[in-house]
Motif scaffolding. Structure first.
Motif, short mmCIF file in Angstrom:
data_model
loop_
_atom_site.label_atom_id
_atom_site.label_comp_id
_atom_site.label_asym_id
_atom_site.label_seq_id
_atom_site.Cartn_x
_atom_site.Cartn_y
_atom_site.Cartn_z
N VAL A 14 -8.23 64.93 104.52
CA VAL A 14 -8.74 64.50 103.23
C VAL A 14 -9.96 65.35 102.89
O VAL A 14 -10.96 65.31 103.61
CB VAL A 14 -9.10 63.00 103.25
CG1 VAL A 14 -9.54 62.54 101.86
CG2 VAL A 14 -7.92 62.17 103.75
N ARG A 64 -12.80 66.44 100.11
CA ARG A 64 -13.51 66.13 98.86
C ARG A 64 -13.71 67.40 98.04
O ARG A 64 -13.58 68.52 98.56
CB ARG A 64 -14.90 65.54 99.15
CG ARG A 64 -14.89 64.15 99.62
CD ARG A 64 -16.25 63.47 99.62
NE ARG A 64 -17.38 64.31 100.01
CZ ARG A 64 -18.53 63.83 100.46
NH1 ARG A 64 -18.72 62.53 100.59
NH2 ARG A 64 -19.52 64.65 100.79
N ARG A 86 -0.82 57.67 103.40
CA ARG A 86 -1.70 56.82 102.58
C ARG A 86 -2.10 55.56 103.34
O ARG A 86 -3.27 55.17 103.34
CB ARG A 86 -1.02 56.46 101.26
CG ARG A 86 -0.95 57.62 100.27
CD ARG A 86 -0.49 57.17 98.89
NE ARG A 86 0.85 56.61 98.88
CZ ARG A 86 1.96 57.33 98.70
NH1 ARG A 86 1.90 58.64 98.52
NH2 ARG A 86 3.14 56.74 98.69
N VAL A 96 -5.97 57.77 99.10
CA VAL A 96 -5.75 59.20 98.91
C VAL A 96 -4.51 59.50 98.08
O VAL A 96 -3.59 58.70 98.00
CB VAL A 96 -5.62 59.94 100.27
CG1 VAL A 96 -6.89 59.82 101.08
CG2 VAL A 96 -4.42 59.48 101.05
N CYS A 107 -4.79 66.09 101.68
CA CYS A 107 -4.95 64.98 100.74
C CYS A 107 -6.24 65.14 99.94
O CYS A 107 -7.18 65.80 100.37
CB CYS A 107 -5.02 63.65 101.48
SG CYS A 107 -3.60 63.28 102.52
N HIS A 108 -6.26 64.47 98.81
CA HIS A 108 -7.45 64.41 97.96
C HIS A 108 -7.84 62.94 97.86
O HIS A 108 -6.98 62.08 97.63
CB HIS A 108 -7.13 64.97 96.57
CG HIS A 108 -8.32 65.02 95.68
ND1 HIS A 108 -9.28 66.00 95.79
CD2 HIS A 108 -8.72 64.19 94.69
CE1 HIS A 108 -10.22 65.78 94.89
NE2 HIS A 108 -9.90 64.69 94.21
N PRO A 109 -9.13 62.62 98.04
CA PRO A 109 -9.53 61.21 97.96
C PRO A 109 -9.46 60.69 96.53
O PRO A 109 -9.87 61.36 95.60
CB PRO A 109 -10.97 61.22 98.48
CG PRO A 109 -11.47 62.59 98.19
CD PRO A 109 -10.27 63.50 98.32
#
Length: 142
Positions: free
Chosen positions: A15, A17, A51, A62, A85-87
């Protein structure tokens, strides 16, 4: 067929940011730093598993972007599918599985994580998926 080796499938989320910091947990059971993840359940897709695991271990929701690598823990027979992943939420929450949850830099990741787990993070920063094997701590070369 009874003698066929069995493998466990796990999923993990790298993940990242917008500022480049990466979500990491220090596990309660062994105190090692790792990306959040765990065993894929029989009735879920890879993305749903990522997820679920990230949320269970960190409280962060995410968006799964793409597969970044496949990793095999040779002694334990675990195949891990790792996804970038992207938060969707940034606040972390205390969980039963993580002793500590932090947003770390890549340098902090490589300093705190065993090589077999740090490589998952650095592979997620590249453009193409990787396949690797490890002994639980260090990478194993073919």
């Amino acid at each position: 067929m009874a003698d066929t080796p069995k493998h466990s499938v796990s999923v993990a989320g790298i993940v990242i940011r917008d500022d480049g910091r990466i979500l990491a947990i220090q596990r309660r059971d062994n105190h090692h730093w790792e990306p959040p993840g765990g065993v894929l359940e029989l009735d879920e897709t890879f993305e749903a598993g990522v997820r679920r695991e990230v949320h269970e271990e960190t409280g962060v929701d995410v968006e799964v972007e793409r597969l970044t690598g496949v990793y095999k823990n040779l002694p334990r027979g675990i195949v891990a599918l790792v996804f970038r992943c992207h938060p969707r939420t940034a606040a972390v929450a205390d969980t039963a599985e993580a002793a500590r949850i932090r947003w770390l830099t890549v340098d902090e990741i490589t300093a705190h994580m065993d090589p077999a787990y740090a490589i998952r993070v650095t592979d997620a920063l590249s453009d193409s998926p990787a396949t690797r094997a490890h002994d639980g701590t260090n990478l194993v070369t073919a």
